[in-house]
Each structure stands twice: as C-alpha cells, then as structure tokens.
Design a protein around this motif. Structure first.
Motif, PDB file in Angstrom:
ATOM      1  N   GLY A 240       4.811   5.815  -4.173  1.00 11.61           N
ATOM      2  CA  GLY A 240       4.528   4.914  -5.280  1.00 11.61           C
ATOM      3  C   GLY A 240       5.618   3.970  -5.716  1.00 11.61           C
TER       4      GLY A 240
ATOM      5  N   ARG B 160      -2.698  -0.033  -5.490  1.00 10.73           N
ATOM      6  CA  ARG B 160      -1.603   0.822  -5.026  1.00 10.73           C
ATOM      7  C   ARG B 160      -2.140   1.962  -4.167  1.00 10.73           C
ATOM      8  NH1 ARG B 160       1.805   4.609  -9.148  1.00 10.73           N
ATOM      9  NH2 ARG B 160       3.858   3.949  -8.472  1.00 10.73           N
ATOM     10  N   LYS B 161      -3.141   2.662  -4.670  1.00  9.23           N
ATOM     11  CA  LYS B 161      -3.680   3.805  -3.930  1.00  9.23           C
ATOM     12  C   LYS B 161      -4.316   3.376  -2.616  1.00  9.23           C
ATOM     13  CE  LYS B 161      -5.980   5.059  -7.480  1.00  9.23           C
ATOM     14  NZ  LYS B 161      -7.002   5.720  -8.281  1.00  9.23           N
TER      15      LYS B 161
ATOM     16  N   VAL C  51       1.870  -4.690  -6.099  1.00  6.60           N
ATOM     17  CA  VAL C  51       0.419  -4.915  -6.070  1.00  6.60           C
ATOM     18  C   VAL C  51      -0.090  -5.083  -7.498  1.00  6.60           C
ATOM     19  CG1 VAL C  51       0.096  -3.684  -3.880  1.00  6.60           C
ATOM     20  CG2 VAL C  51      -0.019  -2.421  -6.031  1.00  6.60           C
TER      21      VAL C  51
ATOM     22  N   ARG D  40      -3.579   0.738  -0.823  1.00  8.54           N
ATOM     23  CA  ARG D  40      -2.538   0.308   0.120  1.00  8.54           C
ATOM     24  C   ARG D  40      -1.795   1.505   0.696  1.00  8.54           C
ATOM     25  NH1 ARG D  40      -1.306  -2.608   4.163  1.00  8.54           N
ATOM     26  NH2 ARG D  40       0.865  -3.278   4.239  1.00  8.54           N
TER      27      ARG D  40
ATOM     28  N   VAL E 189       5.045   1.275  -2.857  1.00  6.58           N
ATOM     29  CA  VAL E 189       3.940   0.429  -3.312  1.00  6.58           C
ATOM     30  C   VAL E 189       3.825   0.635  -4.815  1.00  6.58           C
ATOM     31  CG1 VAL E 189       1.503  -0.157  -3.053  1.00  6.58           C
ATOM     32  CG2 VAL E 189       2.773   0.770  -1.086  1.00  6.58           C
ATOM     33  N   ILE E 190       4.085  -0.420  -5.581  1.00  5.70           N
ATOM     34  CA  ILE E 190       4.172  -0.271  -7.024  1.00  5.70           C
ATOM     35  C   ILE E 190       3.325  -1.326  -7.729  1.00  5.70           C
ATOM     36  CG2 ILE E 190       6.264  -1.702  -7.244  1.00  5.70           C
ATOM     37  CD1 ILE E 190       7.258   0.427  -9.313  1.00  5.70           C
ATOM     38  N   PRO E 191       2.608  -0.928  -8.763  1.00  5.35           N
ATOM     39  CA  PRO E 191       1.847  -1.911  -9.537  1.00  5.35           C
ATOM     40  C   PRO E 191       2.787  -2.878 -10.265  1.00  5.35           C
ATOM     41  CG  PRO E 191       1.077   0.299 -10.015  1.00  5.35           C
ATOM     42  CD  PRO E 191       2.344   0.440  -9.225  1.00  5.35           C
TER      43      PRO E 191
END
Length: 193
Positions: free
Chosen positions: A40, A91-92, A85, A94, A64-66
């Motif tokens: 994350g 995120r999930k 993202v 990806r 991968v971070i919002p």
C-alpha cells in the motif's frame, strides 16, 4: 522464478514489538529470495517495516497509494516505484493486478478488508492467485474460530476456506505461496468485478 507478493498489513505497529520484526523479516526474506513486493505504499507501521525489509536487502518494491494518503505525506519515499492512484478502490485493483500471490500480516480493518476482497474474488473465480494468512503469535486465532463458526452455520463452504492458506511462520507460508504461483495469463480485470 521471481514472483511479486502483495502484502496486506497494518499502518500501525501494534502493541507487540514482534509484529514489526515479523514484517521486516518477511521483507528481508522476499528480497533474499529474489522476489518483489507490492503493497500500500505507506512509510508507517508494519507497512513501512515490510518495505524497509525488502529495500534494505536490495529488493524491488512497488507501492500503490491513494492520492489523499500521498498528500498527507505518509508515502514511503525510498521505494523502487510509487504509484499514486485516485482512491482505495483503484489501489486494491492495481495491487491485485501486479501481484502473483497475497499474504496478510497482522493489521486492522483495512488489512481485513483487503484480504477479504481478494479472497472473495478467488472464490468467485476472478483470479487463481494463492492467498496466505500469517497467523503469527496467534493474532488471527479469533478470526479463524469465527470463520469455522461461519462454516458451521452454513455461510461459508469448506472449499472457500481452503482458498486461504494459514501458517504461523514466515518460511512455510512463503514456500507454499511462491511455489504455487501460476504465471500463465489470466483473463481478469479488477474493474469487471
């Protein structure tokens, strides 16, 4: 063959120091075995520890971070790659696309939600990627008892429970997950779910 493991875990460290050590050691072993991490993207808690374990041992990490968390300055700045993202859904999706297998460490409701979503997708046949639960120090014992209760009450089939591989130590879960990765193409897009 090198694989990418998606790790779900807490953005806090919990009350026991061994949780942080567990996350770091998992990252360390991934790097030593030549596997990559996707997670994350956070710099804090167990998330930061697992990324540090990989990076400090020469491994590859994709975060991968919002956007909202990136703007709150909780993103890890030392990663191989950091993707920002729009939101948690992106995120999930990806992370699931990038992963060859999944594992959950101790964590809170975000960890549970990520685990249960990829587990649901597997039950529905949207992917065939292995899913593991690292039940270190009995952290997940109450959840596992509840899942057994849910099966006894007729809400979860035994076949579904078999999709979640549970181990108490890092080496057995890593070996089981990464030796079971199927790298053949899968016709799956998270946006279709």
């Amino acid at each position: 063959m090198a694989s990418t493991l998606c790790v779900f875990c807490g953005s806090s460290e919990g009350v026991k120091p061994q949780y942080r050590q567990l996350a770091y050691t998992l990252g360390e072993k991934l790097a030593q075995q030549g596997h990559a991490l996707v997670y994350g993207g956070g710099s804090v808690g167990l998330m930061g520890a697992v990324a540090d374990g990989v990076m400090e041992n020469g491994g590859q990490v994709t975060g991968v971070i919002p956007e909202s968390l990136f703007n709150a300055e909780v993103a890890h700045q030392g990663l191989t790659s950091l993707e920002v993202v729009p939101d948690m859904h992106a995120r999930k999706a990806r992370m699931a696309t990038l992963a060859d297998a999944f594992i959950a460490l101790p964590g809170g409701i975000g960890t549970f939600e990520e685990l249960f979503e990829v587990w649901t997708w597997a039950q529905l046949g949207y992917h065939n990627k292995p899913i593991g639960l690292l039940n270190a120090d009995g952290f997940y014992d109450p959840l596992l008892a509840f899942l057994d209760h849910t099966q006894e009450q007729g809400f979860i089939r035994h076949r579904c429970l078999e999709l979640l591989w549970v181990e108490t130590e890092i080496d057995p879960i890593l070996e089981r997950l990464l030796s079971s990765v199927d790298l053949s193409p899968v016709n799956w897009e998270p946006s279709e779910i």
